[in-house]
Design an enzyme around this catalytic site. Structure first.
Site, PDB file in Angstrom:
ATOM      1  N   MET A  30     -61.494  -5.455   6.097  1.00 15.57           N
ATOM      2  CA  MET A  30     -62.357  -5.418   4.582  1.00 15.57           C
ATOM      3  C   MET A  30     -62.496  -7.120   4.374  1.00 15.57           C
ATOM      4  SD  MET A  30     -60.996  -2.198   2.543  1.00 15.57           S
ATOM      5  CE  MET A  30     -59.385  -3.014   1.959  1.00 15.57           C
ATOM      6  N   HIS A  37     -55.778 -11.005  11.298  1.00 12.17           N
ATOM      7  CA  HIS A  37     -57.057 -10.323  11.906  1.00 12.17           C
ATOM      8  C   HIS A  37     -57.678 -11.069  13.202  1.00 12.17           C
ATOM      9  CE1 HIS A  37     -57.397  -9.633   7.329  1.00 12.17           C
ATOM     10  NE2 HIS A  37     -57.629  -8.356   7.862  1.00 12.17           N
ATOM     11  N   GLN A  61     -62.111   4.089  -0.429  1.00 12.21           N
ATOM     12  CA  GLN A  61     -60.512   4.050  -0.100  1.00 12.21           C
ATOM     13  C   GLN A  61     -59.655   3.638  -1.103  1.00 12.21           C
ATOM     14  OE1 GLN A  61     -61.172   1.564   3.727  1.00 12.21           O
ATOM     15  NE2 GLN A  61     -59.180   0.857   3.008  1.00 12.21           N
ATOM     16  N   GLY A 149     -54.495  -3.119  13.085  1.00 11.55           N
ATOM     17  CA  GLY A 149     -53.321  -3.667  13.081  1.00 11.55           C
ATOM     18  C   GLY A 149     -52.222  -2.565  12.922  1.00 11.55           C
ATOM     19  N   LYS A 151     -49.616  -3.103  11.352  1.00 13.92           N
ATOM     20  CA  LYS A 151     -48.924  -2.971  10.004  1.00 13.92           C
ATOM     21  C   LYS A 151     -49.257  -1.803   9.010  1.00 13.92           C
ATOM     22  CE  LYS A 151     -49.654  -4.581   5.766  1.00 13.92           C
ATOM     23  NZ  LYS A 151     -50.508  -5.180   5.193  1.00 13.92           N
ATOM     24  N   SER A 188     -53.601  -9.427   3.289  1.00 11.71           N
ATOM     25  CA  SER A 188     -54.698  -9.826   2.417  1.00 11.71           C
ATOM     26  C   SER A 188     -54.177 -10.031   1.028  1.00 11.71           C
ATOM     27  CB  SER A 188     -56.100  -9.245   2.452  1.00 11.71           C
ATOM     28  OG  SER A 188     -56.669  -9.066   3.650  1.00 11.71           O
TER      29      SER A 188
END
Ligand code: PAF
Length: 282
Positions: A30, A37, A61, A149, A151, A188
């Site tokens: 995004m 990233h 989302q 990712g 994460k 982010s």
């Protein structure tokens, strides 16, 4: 690096590469790119002759009271960051390209096995939005591999499941979580933290590590470990949504003798909603 925003231009370039026999790797994002990233792009490069990164802040989302409007859109800075890695194409679609019939009439993808719990219970509809946009990106790009990712662990499992369930010919690869020196997972959303909150934020990872240590030393009272972790976070200033110990494979509740575990956490700190996780192999 070629920059493309329409489906037609993307198809034209993909056709050329496919005729040359090139494999294609996709890194969906995004935007508001950080080193995490970039590490996904480097992994993608190991798997394919052509690497595509997409930047699209996907409206479906985000919940109504979430940060869609203020989500950082930093395309010019992202382009500069991408100079540090090797990317063949940056795909920056408009909403009308991703949702040609409009969002209200869009065909949606839902992964009921995984979309209701943990983050799904605090962000209703979030994983349907993710599954829907990722399916669309897979349809547009038809990548051989796609890198996500670790994460976002629950997201990763949702995407693995949808690819397997829909028999998509894409290999899903997980990129390890990159952390700042103090342990805070790169995200982010970290930029929503004030200086004071940024000092507290690494406590999230420390609590995961402490819980992992307890599991390693044989403590299998999952409920007590979760309760104590939530208390530690609360006393540090977080507003935890959950901290949960699950089976790593499918997020089911684990048996006492489970060897592959994952500890997942989501907590608010000021304006930021932070998530993290830690795999525990016993
Ligand atoms: O992880 C993200 O940035 C997003 O959820 C994704 C996978 C790009 C879908 O919009």
């Amino acid at each position: 690096m070629k920059i493309v925003s329409t489906a037609e231009a993307l198809r034209e370039q993909l056709g050329e590469w496919r005729r040359a026999g090139d494999h294609i790797a996709l890194v969906p994002t995004m935007g508001n790119l950080h080193d995490g990233h970039l590490s996904l792009v480097r992994i993608a490069r190991e798997h394919a002759e052509r690497v595509i990164i997409s930047v699209f802040v996907n409206p479906t989302q985000f919940g109504e009271d979430e940060d869609f409007e203020k989500y950082p859109r930093t395309l010019e800075r992202d382009k500069l960051k991408l100079k540090k890695v090797s990317v063949d194409l940056l795909f920056v679609p408009e909403v009308a390209t991703m949702y040609p019939f409009g969002i209200d009439k869009a065909t949606t993808v839902t992964v009921p096995a995984l979309n209701q719990e943990l983050c799904g219970s605090f962000r209703p509809g979030h994983f349907d939005g993710v599954a829907t946009v990722v399916s669309r990106l897979f349809g547009l790009v038809q990548p051989d591999v796609a890198v996500f990712g670790q994460k976002d662990y629950q997201q990763l499992l949702v995407i693995r499941r949808l690819a397997e369930d829909l028999n998509l010919a894409v290999k899903i690869i997980a990129g390890p979580t990159l952390r700042d020196e103090d342990g805070l997972a790169m995200s982010s959303r970290n930029q929503y933290l004030t200086d004071e909150e940024r000092k507290i934020a690494p406590e999230l990872y420390r609590v995961l590590e402490k819980t992992a240590e307890a599991l390693h030393t044989g403590n299998r009272d999952y409920a007590a470990l979760e309760k104590s972790a939530v208390e530690q976070l609360t006393s540090s200033g977080f507003k935890p949504e959950y901290l949960s110990i699950r089976r790593a494979e499918n997020l089911d509740a684990p048996d006492r003798d489970e060897d592959h575990l994952v500890i997942l956490v989501a907590a608010h700190l000021g304006e930021a909603r932070l998530i993290d996780n830690l795999l525990v192999e016993i």
